[in-house]
Design a protein around this motif. Structure first.
Motif, PDB file in Angstrom:
ATOM      1  N   ARG A  68     -12.277 -20.185  -1.221  1.00 21.36           N
ATOM      2  CA  ARG A  68     -12.662 -18.810  -0.894  1.00 21.36           C
ATOM      3  C   ARG A  68     -11.486 -17.886  -0.603  1.00 21.36           C
ATOM      4  NH1 ARG A  68     -14.508 -16.907   4.523  1.00 21.36           N
ATOM      5  NH2 ARG A  68     -12.905 -17.640   5.941  1.00 21.36           N
ATOM      6  N   VAL A  69     -10.280 -18.411  -0.573  1.00 19.71           N
ATOM      7  CA  VAL A  69      -9.125 -17.599  -0.199  1.00 19.71           C
ATOM      8  C   VAL A  69      -8.936 -16.435  -1.177  1.00 19.71           C
ATOM      9  CG1 VAL A  69      -7.990 -19.510   0.980  1.00 19.71           C
ATOM     10  CG2 VAL A  69      -7.465 -19.084  -1.411  1.00 19.71           C
ATOM     11  N   LYS A  70      -8.582 -15.278  -0.608  1.00 19.92           N
ATOM     12  CA  LYS A  70      -8.333 -14.100  -1.429  1.00 19.92           C
ATOM     13  C   LYS A  70      -7.634 -13.034  -0.591  1.00 19.92           C
ATOM     14  CE  LYS A  70     -12.924 -12.166  -0.614  1.00 19.92           C
ATOM     15  NZ  LYS A  70     -14.172 -11.735  -1.235  1.00 19.92           N
ATOM     16  N   VAL A  71      -7.086 -12.058  -1.291  1.00 19.77           N
ATOM     17  CA  VAL A  71      -6.482 -10.891  -0.672  1.00 19.77           C
ATOM     18  C   VAL A  71      -7.111  -9.685  -1.352  1.00 19.77           C
ATOM     19  CG1 VAL A  71      -4.348  -9.613  -0.264  1.00 19.77           C
ATOM     20  CG2 VAL A  71      -4.313 -12.116  -0.243  1.00 19.77           C
ATOM     21  N   VAL A  72      -7.735  -8.823  -0.571  1.00 24.51           N
ATOM     22  CA  VAL A  72      -8.401  -7.637  -1.109  1.00 24.51           C
ATOM     23  C   VAL A  72      -7.697  -6.403  -0.567  1.00 24.51           C
ATOM     24  CG1 VAL A  72     -10.566  -6.358  -1.303  1.00 24.51           C
ATOM     25  CG2 VAL A  72     -10.605  -8.861  -1.175  1.00 24.51           C
ATOM     26  N   ALA A  73      -7.177  -5.585  -1.483  1.00 24.91           N
ATOM     27  CA  ALA A  73      -6.498  -4.343  -1.104  1.00 24.91           C
ATOM     28  C   ALA A  73      -7.386  -3.160  -1.474  1.00 24.91           C
ATOM     29  CB  ALA A  73      -5.156  -4.242  -1.813  1.00 24.91           C
ATOM     30  N   ASP A  74      -7.524  -2.229  -0.540  1.00 27.45           N
ATOM     31  CA  ASP A  74      -8.276  -1.006  -0.815  1.00 27.45           C
ATOM     32  C   ASP A  74      -7.511   0.176  -0.223  1.00 27.45           C
ATOM     33  OD1 ASP A  74      -8.913  -0.872   1.954  1.00 27.45           O
ATOM     34  OD2 ASP A  74     -10.760  -1.986   1.646  1.00 27.45           O
ATOM     35  N   GLU A  75      -8.098   1.348  -0.242  1.00 23.63           N
ATOM     36  CA  GLU A  75      -7.414   2.558   0.222  1.00 23.63           C
ATOM     37  C   GLU A  75      -6.981   2.477   1.685  1.00 23.63           C
ATOM     38  OE1 GLU A  75      -6.359   5.150  -1.477  1.00 23.63           O
ATOM     39  OE2 GLU A  75      -7.254   4.528  -3.371  1.00 23.63           O
ATOM     40  N   GLN A  76      -7.771   1.810   2.522  1.00 23.26           N
ATOM     41  CA  GLN A  76      -7.475   1.754   3.952  1.00 23.26           C
ATOM     42  C   GLN A  76      -6.520   0.638   4.338  1.00 23.26           C
ATOM     43  OE1 GLN A  76     -10.818   2.136   2.801  1.00 23.26           O
ATOM     44  NE2 GLN A  76     -10.420   4.321   3.044  1.00 23.26           N
ATOM     45  N   GLY A  77      -6.451  -0.433   3.564  1.00 22.55           N
ATOM     46  CA  GLY A  77      -5.598  -1.548   3.945  1.00 22.55           C
ATOM     47  C   GLY A  77      -5.882  -2.798   3.143  1.00 22.55           C
ATOM     48  N   ALA A  84      -9.685 -20.664   7.233  1.00 20.24           N
ATOM     49  CA  ALA A  84     -10.439 -20.681   8.485  1.00 20.24           C
ATOM     50  C   ALA A  84     -10.791 -19.297   9.016  1.00 20.24           C
ATOM     51  CB  ALA A  84      -9.652 -21.446   9.546  1.00 20.24           C
ATOM     52  N   GLY A  85     -10.333 -18.250   8.373  1.00 19.75           N
ATOM     53  CA  GLY A  85     -10.627 -16.943   8.938  1.00 19.75           C
ATOM     54  C   GLY A  85     -10.330 -15.798   7.998  1.00 19.75           C
ATOM     55  N   LYS A  86     -10.592 -14.611   8.531  1.00 16.37           N
ATOM     56  CA  LYS A  86     -10.429 -13.383   7.766  1.00 16.37           C
ATOM     57  C   LYS A  86      -9.762 -12.365   8.684  1.00 16.37           C
ATOM     58  CE  LYS A  86     -13.846 -10.139   6.189  1.00 16.37           C
ATOM     59  NZ  LYS A  86     -15.176  -9.993   5.596  1.00 16.37           N
ATOM     60  N   ARG A  87      -8.794 -11.626   8.137  1.00 11.98           N
ATOM     61  CA  ARG A  87      -8.108 -10.633   8.963  1.00 11.98           C
ATOM     62  C   ARG A  87      -7.961  -9.340   8.173  1.00 11.98           C
ATOM     63  NH1 ARG A  87      -2.411 -11.213  12.186  1.00 11.98           N
ATOM     64  NH2 ARG A  87      -2.400  -9.100  13.030  1.00 11.98           N
ATOM     65  N   ARG A  88      -8.286  -8.241   8.822  1.00 11.56           N
ATOM     66  CA  ARG A  88      -8.173  -6.913   8.224  1.00 11.56           C
ATOM     67  C   ARG A  88      -6.900  -6.260   8.747  1.00 11.56           C
ATOM     68  NH1 ARG A  88      -9.371  -3.783   4.008  1.00 11.56           N
ATOM     69  NH2 ARG A  88      -9.308  -1.627   4.629  1.00 11.56           N
ATOM     70  N   SER A 115       4.153 -13.126  11.121  1.00 11.84           N
ATOM     71  CA  SER A 115       4.023 -13.289   9.677  1.00 11.84           C
ATOM     72  C   SER A 115       2.657 -13.905   9.411  1.00 11.84           C
ATOM     73  CB  SER A 115       5.138 -14.198   9.162  1.00 11.84           C
ATOM     74  OG  SER A 115       5.062 -14.349   7.779  1.00 11.84           O
ATOM     75  N   LEU A 116       1.932 -13.346   8.447  1.00 12.98           N
ATOM     76  CA  LEU A 116       0.599 -13.829   8.114  1.00 12.98           C
ATOM     77  C   LEU A 116       0.610 -14.441   6.718  1.00 12.98           C
ATOM     78  CD1 LEU A 116      -2.505 -13.935   8.755  1.00 12.98           C
ATOM     79  CD2 LEU A 116      -2.661 -11.712   7.607  1.00 12.98           C
ATOM     80  N   PRO A 117       0.231 -15.727   6.595  1.00 12.24           N
ATOM     81  CA  PRO A 117       0.120 -16.294   5.250  1.00 12.24           C
ATOM     82  C   PRO A 117      -1.072 -15.688   4.526  1.00 12.24           C
ATOM     83  CG  PRO A 117      -0.592 -17.891   6.890  1.00 12.24           C
ATOM     84  CD  PRO A 117      -0.102 -16.690   7.636  1.00 12.24           C
ATOM     85  N   ALA A 118      -0.879 -15.351   3.266  1.00 11.26           N
ATOM     86  CA  ALA A 118      -1.953 -14.806   2.427  1.00 11.26           C
ATOM     87  C   ALA A 118      -2.190 -15.807   1.300  1.00 11.26           C
ATOM     88  CB  ALA A 118      -1.568 -13.435   1.894  1.00 11.26           C
TER      89      ALA A 118
END
Length: 154
Positions: A68-77, A84-88, A115-118
């Motif tokens: 399920r790992v992913k990185v989603v970029a949008d206008e706000q961030g 194990a988690g999700k961070r905005r 530092s946050l692993p993505a």
């Protein structure tokens, strides 16, 4: 720093496609195999058969969490979904996007000093795609940083 590509249009999602396909396929195959064994083995009671099926389901669930790992970029961030988690994150929080040789995935250096692993960008099976994705995310972060500086000065 090397010349960055034109940032991609937002919103954009980065995820390890090959790894995801392999993990989900393996999960389905393992679940079906273990469940099939539960059905085919003679002499097992209902509870034992159920324990086989539950074990297969747990293995599938773990592999699905890994996929399920992913990185989603949008206008706000950016939203970073790891195992194990999700961070905005707001764009202002991202100081640097790093993918150094030998790194298992991208690391985001944040304004709070951490530092946050993505895990959504990882060079495992598709190294060139991961490098391109890391450059695209870096270009987005730098473009947003430049836009913030322009707004602050204007």
């Amino acid at each position: 720093m090397s010349e960055l590509p034109e940032p991609p249009a937002l919103p954009v999602t980065f995820r390890p496609g090959h790894t995801r396909a392999i993990l989900l396929t393996a999960g389905v195959v393992i679940f079906l195999t273990i469940s099939g064994i539960a059905v085919l083995l003679e002499g097992l009671g209902p509870g034992e058969r159920l324990s086989f099926v539950v074990t297969g389901a747990l293995i599938f669930w773990v592999l699905a969490k890994l996929a399920r790992v992913k990185v989603v970029a949008d206008e706000q961030g950016v939203t970073v979904v790891n195992i194990a988690g999700k961070r905005r994150l707001d764009w202002a929080e991202i100081l640097q996007v790093n993918l150094r040789p030998g790194d298992p995935w991208v690391f985001l250096n944040l304004s709070d000093g951490t530092s946050l692993p993505a895990l959504g960008i990882q060079p495992g099976l598709a190294k060139q795609r991961a490098i391109a994705d890391a450059r695209a995310l870096r270009a987005l972060a730098e473009a947003r940083s430049a836009a913030r500086l322009g707004e602050d000065q204007g």
